[in-house]
Design a protein around this motif. Structure first.
Motif: not given
Length: 121
Positions: A32-33, A48-51, A72-75, A80-82
């Motif tokens: 998680d980030m 913000s957080g993203i699992r 929030i988004s992730r690749d 990468m976290l955005y």
């Protein structure tokens, strides 16, 4: 573990910024980030957080102060976290940190060095 933020800048109210966090030294896709910010004279605020996975009803998380304006988004392929920040307000001025955790704690989790976002008028 290394987390390196970038993209901070001075921006006028109503403007947009995209923050990036380059992660290395661990398997990014299984963690998680989060993004956390700290304004001058104030404590950290979990923005913000993203699992790591998609099967979580509580993800993504947004603080009420940014809901509807930040995304929030992730690749996972690029590690990468955005954080896309729209309609920025003067009260968004803070040092923004990338952190490896859900609801991060500085004493417990890995944080980057931060990138500065400053609202100007």
């Amino acid at each position: 573990v290394q987390l390196v933020e970038s993209g901070g800048d001075m921006v006028q109210p109503g403007g947009s910024l995209r923050l990036s966090c380059a992660a290395s030294g661990f398997i990014f896709s299984i963690y998680d980030m989060s993004w956390v910010r700290q304004a001058p004279g104030k404590g950290p605020e979990w923005v913000s957080g993203i699992r790591a996975g998609s099967a979580h009803s509580d993800s993504p998380y947004y603080a009420d102060s940014v809901k509807g304006r930040f995304t929030i988004s992730r690749d996972n392929a690029k590690n990468m976290l955005y954080l896309q920040m729209n309609n920025l307000k003067p009260e968004d001025t803070a040092l923004y940190y990338c952190a490896r955790a859900w609801n991060p704690r500085r004493e417990r989790d890995y944080w980057g060095q931060g990138t500065q976002v400053t609202g100007s008028s």
